[in-house]
Design a protein around this motif. Structure first.
Motif, PDB file in Angstrom:
ATOM      1  N   ILE A 132       0.725  -1.178  -0.046  1.00  0.00           N
ATOM      2  CA  ILE A 132       0.008  -0.172   0.307  1.00  0.00           C
ATOM      3  C   ILE A 132       0.881   1.068  -0.080  1.00  0.00           C
ATOM      4  CG2 ILE A 132      -1.411   1.528   1.496  1.00  0.00           C
ATOM      5  CD1 ILE A 132      -2.984  -1.390   2.225  1.00  0.00           C
ATOM      6  N   SER A 133       0.331   2.118  -1.087  1.00  0.00           N
ATOM      7  CA  SER A 133       1.330   3.322  -0.923  1.00  0.00           C
ATOM      8  C   SER A 133       0.191   3.989  -1.310  1.00  0.00           C
ATOM      9  CB  SER A 133       2.718   3.624  -2.251  1.00  0.00           C
ATOM     10  OG  SER A 133       2.732   4.929  -2.443  1.00  0.00           O
ATOM     11  N   PHE A 134       1.078   5.470  -1.392  1.00  0.00           N
ATOM     12  CA  PHE A 134      -0.625   7.338  -1.191  1.00  0.00           C
ATOM     13  C   PHE A 134       0.466   7.831  -2.808  1.00  0.00           C
ATOM     14  CE2 PHE A 134       0.928   5.587   2.452  1.00  0.00           C
ATOM     15  CZ  PHE A 134      -0.523   5.062   3.051  1.00  0.00           C
ATOM     16  N   ARG A 135      -1.082   8.131  -2.985  1.00  0.00           N
ATOM     17  CA  ARG A 135      -0.906   9.169  -4.282  1.00  0.00           C
ATOM     18  C   ARG A 135      -0.684  10.077  -4.109  1.00  0.00           C
ATOM     19  NH1 ARG A 135      -6.484   7.135  -4.432  1.00  0.00           N
ATOM     20  NH2 ARG A 135      -7.482   8.038  -3.040  1.00  0.00           N
ATOM     21  N   GLN A 136      -0.121  10.353  -5.057  1.00  0.00           N
ATOM     22  CA  GLN A 136       0.925  11.597  -5.189  1.00  0.00           C
ATOM     23  C   GLN A 136       2.019  11.875  -4.607  1.00  0.00           C
ATOM     24  OE1 GLN A 136      -1.299  13.235  -7.460  1.00  0.00           O
ATOM     25  NE2 GLN A 136       0.696  14.756  -7.076  1.00  0.00           N
ATOM     26  N   SER A 137       2.270  10.401  -4.030  1.00  0.00           N
ATOM     27  CA  SER A 137       3.914  10.125  -3.623  1.00  0.00           C
ATOM     28  C   SER A 137       5.087   9.754  -4.570  1.00  0.00           C
ATOM     29  CB  SER A 137       3.734   8.801  -2.937  1.00  0.00           C
ATOM     30  OG  SER A 137       3.676   7.637  -3.568  1.00  0.00           O
ATOM     31  N   PHE A 138       6.113   9.852  -4.146  1.00  0.00           N
ATOM     32  CA  PHE A 138       7.544   9.612  -5.039  1.00  0.00           C
ATOM     33  C   PHE A 138       8.350   8.759  -4.577  1.00  0.00           C
ATOM     34  CE2 PHE A 138      10.983  10.355  -7.640  1.00  0.00           C
ATOM     35  CZ  PHE A 138      10.848  10.194  -8.605  1.00  0.00           C
ATOM     36  N   SER A 147       5.813   2.135 -10.221  1.00  0.00           N
ATOM     37  CA  SER A 147       5.054   1.453  -9.977  1.00  0.00           C
ATOM     38  C   SER A 147       4.015   1.706  -8.775  1.00  0.00           C
ATOM     39  CB  SER A 147       4.756   0.274 -10.409  1.00  0.00           C
ATOM     40  OG  SER A 147       5.682   0.023 -11.483  1.00  0.00           O
ATOM     41  N   VAL A 148       5.043   1.809  -7.492  1.00  0.00           N
ATOM     42  CA  VAL A 148       4.806   1.877  -5.586  1.00  0.00           C
ATOM     43  C   VAL A 148       4.162   3.226  -5.431  1.00  0.00           C
ATOM     44  CG1 VAL A 148       5.034   1.623  -3.199  1.00  0.00           C
ATOM     45  CG2 VAL A 148       5.380   0.532  -5.237  1.00  0.00           C
ATOM     46  N   GLY A 149       5.055   4.366  -6.093  1.00  0.00           N
ATOM     47  CA  GLY A 149       4.888   5.452  -6.037  1.00  0.00           C
ATOM     48  C   GLY A 149       3.465   6.346  -6.853  1.00  0.00           C
ATOM     49  N   GLY A 150       2.647   7.196  -6.240  1.00  0.00           N
ATOM     50  CA  GLY A 150       1.536   6.779  -6.529  1.00  0.00           C
ATOM     51  C   GLY A 150       1.361   8.583  -7.480  1.00  0.00           C
ATOM     52  N   GLN A 151       2.120   8.096  -8.793  1.00  0.00           N
ATOM     53  CA  GLN A 151       1.933   9.686  -9.736  1.00  0.00           C
ATOM     54  C   GLN A 151       2.821   8.416 -11.037  1.00  0.00           C
ATOM     55  OE1 GLN A 151       3.867  13.381  -9.145  1.00  0.00           O
ATOM     56  NE2 GLN A 151       4.695  12.722  -7.646  1.00  0.00           N
ATOM     57  N   PRO A 152       0.619   8.217 -11.650  1.00  0.00           N
ATOM     58  CA  PRO A 152       0.609   7.638 -13.177  1.00  0.00           C
ATOM     59  C   PRO A 152       1.568   7.782 -13.719  1.00  0.00           C
ATOM     60  CG  PRO A 152      -1.483   7.419 -11.744  1.00  0.00           C
ATOM     61  CD  PRO A 152      -0.458   8.488 -10.862  1.00  0.00           C
ATOM     62  N   GLY A 163       2.285  -6.122 -10.242  1.00  0.00           N
ATOM     63  CA  GLY A 163       1.369  -6.050  -9.638  1.00  0.00           C
ATOM     64  C   GLY A 163       1.045  -6.502  -8.053  1.00  0.00           C
ATOM     65  N   GLY A 164      -0.515  -6.155  -7.733  1.00  0.00           N
ATOM     66  CA  GLY A 164       0.361  -6.416  -5.732  1.00  0.00           C
ATOM     67  C   GLY A 164       0.335  -4.963  -5.799  1.00  0.00           C
ATOM     68  N   ILE A 165       0.131  -3.667  -5.776  1.00  0.00           N
ATOM     69  CA  ILE A 165       0.079  -1.922  -5.635  1.00  0.00           C
ATOM     70  C   ILE A 165      -1.567  -1.603  -5.434  1.00  0.00           C
ATOM     71  CG2 ILE A 165       1.551  -0.108  -5.711  1.00  0.00           C
ATOM     72  CD1 ILE A 165       3.661  -1.591  -7.254  1.00  0.00           C
ATOM     73  N   LEU A 166      -1.275  -1.184  -4.537  1.00  0.00           N
ATOM     74  CA  LEU A 166      -2.567  -0.198  -4.075  1.00  0.00           C
ATOM     75  C   LEU A 166      -2.262   1.022  -3.094  1.00  0.00           C
ATOM     76  CD1 LEU A 166      -4.782  -3.311  -2.531  1.00  0.00           C
ATOM     77  CD2 LEU A 166      -5.064  -2.770  -4.657  1.00  0.00           C
ATOM     78  N   HIS A 167      -2.981   2.170  -3.935  1.00  0.00           N
ATOM     79  CA  HIS A 167      -2.765   3.120  -4.032  1.00  0.00           C
ATOM     80  C   HIS A 167      -4.025   4.196  -2.544  1.00  0.00           C
ATOM     81  CE1 HIS A 167      -0.275   2.780  -6.991  1.00  0.00           C
ATOM     82  NE2 HIS A 167       0.607   3.722  -5.974  1.00  0.00           N
ATOM     83  N   ALA A 168      -3.574   4.673  -1.936  1.00  0.00           N
ATOM     84  CA  ALA A 168      -4.777   5.613  -0.596  1.00  0.00           C
ATOM     85  C   ALA A 168      -4.396   6.607  -1.343  1.00  0.00           C
ATOM     86  CB  ALA A 168      -4.657   4.742   0.329  1.00  0.00           C
ATOM     87  N   GLU A 169      -5.499   7.910  -0.424  1.00  0.00           N
ATOM     88  CA  GLU A 169      -5.357   9.141  -0.623  1.00  0.00           C
ATOM     89  C   GLU A 169      -4.232   9.101   1.249  1.00  0.00           C
ATOM     90  OE1 GLU A 169      -7.197  13.602   0.080  1.00  0.00           O
ATOM     91  OE2 GLU A 169      -8.307  11.877   0.108  1.00  0.00           O
ATOM     92  N   ASN A 172      -5.206  10.337   4.943  1.00  0.00           N
ATOM     93  CA  ASN A 172      -6.455   9.723   4.159  1.00  0.00           C
ATOM     94  C   ASN A 172      -6.476   7.984   5.190  1.00  0.00           C
ATOM     95  OD1 ASN A 172      -8.748   8.346   4.808  1.00  0.00           O
ATOM     96  ND2 ASN A 172      -9.671   9.485   2.917  1.00  0.00           N
ATOM     97  N   LEU A 173      -6.704   7.906   7.122  1.00  0.00           N
ATOM     98  CA  LEU A 173      -6.140   6.225   7.688  1.00  0.00           C
ATOM     99  C   LEU A 173      -7.317   5.843   6.972  1.00  0.00           C
ATOM    100  CD1 LEU A 173      -4.240   5.685   9.208  1.00  0.00           C
ATOM    101  CD2 LEU A 173      -5.498   6.134  11.368  1.00  0.00           C
ATOM    102  N   ASP A 174      -8.713   6.204   6.920  1.00  0.00           N
ATOM    103  CA  ASP A 174      -9.649   5.455   6.503  1.00  0.00           C
ATOM    104  C   ASP A 174      -9.362   4.592   5.326  1.00  0.00           C
ATOM    105  OD1 ASP A 174     -10.895   6.238   9.374  1.00  0.00           O
ATOM    106  OD2 ASP A 174     -12.187   7.557   7.807  1.00  0.00           O
ATOM    107  N   GLN A 175      -9.517   5.331   3.970  1.00  0.00           N
ATOM    108  CA  GLN A 175      -8.331   4.641   3.030  1.00  0.00           C
ATOM    109  C   GLN A 175      -7.522   4.020   3.377  1.00  0.00           C
ATOM    110  OE1 GLN A 175      -7.837   7.026  -0.323  1.00  0.00           O
ATOM    111  NE2 GLN A 175      -9.588   8.084  -0.156  1.00  0.00           N
ATOM    112  N   ALA A 176      -6.570   4.447   4.237  1.00  0.00           N
ATOM    113  CA  ALA A 176      -5.782   3.078   3.995  1.00  0.00           C
ATOM    114  C   ALA A 176      -6.123   2.033   4.173  1.00  0.00           C
ATOM    115  CB  ALA A 176      -4.859   3.549   4.750  1.00  0.00           C
ATOM    116  N   ARG A 177      -7.065   2.171   5.628  1.00  0.00           N
ATOM    117  CA  ARG A 177      -7.460   1.170   6.914  1.00  0.00           C
ATOM    118  C   ARG A 177      -8.531  -0.046   5.399  1.00  0.00           C
ATOM    119  NH1 ARG A 177      -9.636   3.517   9.682  1.00  0.00           N
ATOM    120  NH2 ARG A 177      -8.345   3.820  11.954  1.00  0.00           N
ATOM    121  N   GLU A 178      -8.631   0.762   4.451  1.00  0.00           N
ATOM    122  CA  GLU A 178     -10.381  -0.042   4.399  1.00  0.00           C
ATOM    123  C   GLU A 178      -8.982  -1.299   3.308  1.00  0.00           C
ATOM    124  OE1 GLU A 178     -12.433   2.902   1.684  1.00  0.00           O
ATOM    125  OE2 GLU A 178     -12.987   2.814   3.440  1.00  0.00           O
TER     126      GLU A 178
END
Length: 404
Positions: A132-138, A147-152, A163-169, A172-178
């Motif tokens: 799990i990583s976060f959008r706008q990360s580098f 791919s793990v970075g959050g900037q497509p 594969g196997g990489i997910l991004h949250a805001e 935003n802890l709630d999104q990470a928790r989900e």
């Protein structure tokens, strides 16, 4: 017969993945640079948060010259004294038990991600592979790290991403928790997003990520490539938060301008990187390690780290004064000497336009995305250089306002 290179030579000979400014700096001292024409600049770019002690700092120059007369490179078939001293120093100053040395932040993050996957595989089984990583990360420019970075935009056009990489805001802890589950092997996060706009993490966010990782037996990775080695006013940013990661990556300021990086981790996690599982030809290079050791020892002192906080406040005051005059910034944020000024809606996407105007005035700056002016000067930049640099920035912004 040698000739003096020109900016046109970049376009002629270099792969066009960069668009450097038109000037070519040829000499630096402290926080000042001079170009081929002898024009002076005050450096608030710092090699993108790399030149932690400015240009040609005598402590780093001395370490390099001394080591240059002794030993340069051996490879990982042997170890060397500077590498061992650097690793020991990092362990003694941080949470870590073990250190892996390499040459760049991208390499350090690649190693961190591989280590996390390997740890989960060997400890829990093949099913536990989600990151799990976060959008706008580098996190770097290797294929895994983009791919793990959050900037497509950095991974598009190169074929299928891992594969196997997910991004949250971010924050935003709630999104990470989900997204968290028993198949999560690691969460990777910057304590302050750099390329994503100089956005510090909240205390609750990082504490919550630590709790989620503990709950799901996942590893918490802090990417401190840009925030580490004194940049925020602590040796590492995690020290501000009191949140301890399982893996931490460090580069940029670590070598004060010499290419070097490190991945730090615990005994528990490090043990899965057994003989031959990973490597780096230049990792632990004697020259790089000697310079990095000198940098760490000089930076991790009350004089330097307390000075970072004072310089932060001084620069913030100057930026606020500029903004009262010109009204171009919506928010000024950051930690230590990694600072960002977000443009107002009237100047949306115009941060990059400041850079050539600043060059005209003799001041070097950066951006962090199209809407954020980024400043990452030397941790020991003199106050008079701050005042003069900010005066030059004000003149550049005045030109931007006139242009409309």
């Amino acid at each position: 017969m040698s000739t003096t290179p020109s900016r046109e030579d970049f376009d002629r000979y270099m792969v066009p993945n960069y668009a450097p400014q038109q000037v070519i700096p040829v000499r630096g001292a402290g926080s000042r640079l001079w170009d081929q024409e002898g024009r002076e600049y005050i450096d608030f770019a710092g090699g993108i948060a790399v030149n932690a002690l400015g240009h040609c700092h005598p402590v780093l120059v001395g370490a390099l010259k001394e080591q240059a007369d002794r030993l340069w490179h051996l490879s990982n078939v042997y170890t060397n004294e500077p590498a061992l001293k650097l690793a020991k120093s990092l362990v003694e100053r941080t949470f870590a038990d073990k250190v892996y040395l390499c040459s760049s932040g991208g390499e350090a993050n690649e190693a961190a991600l591989k280590l996390a996957r390997r740890y989960a595989h060997d400890t829990f089984g093949e099913h536990k592979d989600k990151i799990i990583s976060f959008r706008q990360s580098f996190h770097g420019r290797t294929f895994f790290t983009v791919s793990v970075g959050g900037q497509p935009k950095y991974s598009q056009g190169f074929g299928p991403v891992p594969g196997g990489i997910l991004h949250a805001e971010f924050n935003n802890l709630d999104q990470a928790r989900e997204l968290m589950g028993d198949d999560t092997c690691a969460v990777m996060v910057e304590p302050m997003q750099g390329e994503g706009g100089i956005v510090p993490a909240t205390q609750e966010f990082l504490e919550g990520l630590r709790e989620l990782c503990d709950e799901h037996e996942a590893l918490l990775i802090f990417d401190e490539v840009q925030t580490g080695a004194g940049r925020t006013g602590k040796l590492y940013a995690y020290m501000h938060y009191g949140v301890i990661p399982d893996i931490l990556t460090s580069a940029k300021s670590l070598g004060g301008g010499f290419p070097v990086a490190a991945m730090l981790t615990t005994d528990k996690v490090a043990k899965v990187f057994t003989l031959g599982t990973h490597g780096s030809t230049y990792g632990g290079n004697a020259l790089a390690s000697a310079v990095a050791l000198a940098a760490v020892e000089h930076i991790d002192t009350p004089e330097v780290l307390e000075g970072v906080a004072k310089r932060h406040e001084l620069i913030r005051e100057h930026l606020e004064t500029i903004n009262r005059q010109h009204g171009v910034f919506q928010e000024i944020r950051g930690m230590g000497l990694l600072m960002g000024a977000q443009m107002t809606p009237d100047y949306e996407g115009r941060a990059k336009d400041i850079l050539p105007l600043a060059i005209e005035e003799g001041m070097m700056a950066l951006i962090a995305g199209p809407n954020v002016l980024r400043l990452a000067p030397s941790l020991v930049i003199p106050e008079e250089d701050i005042s003069e640099g900010m005066a030059r920035l004000e003149r550049a912004i005045a030109k931007l306002v006139v242009k409309g």
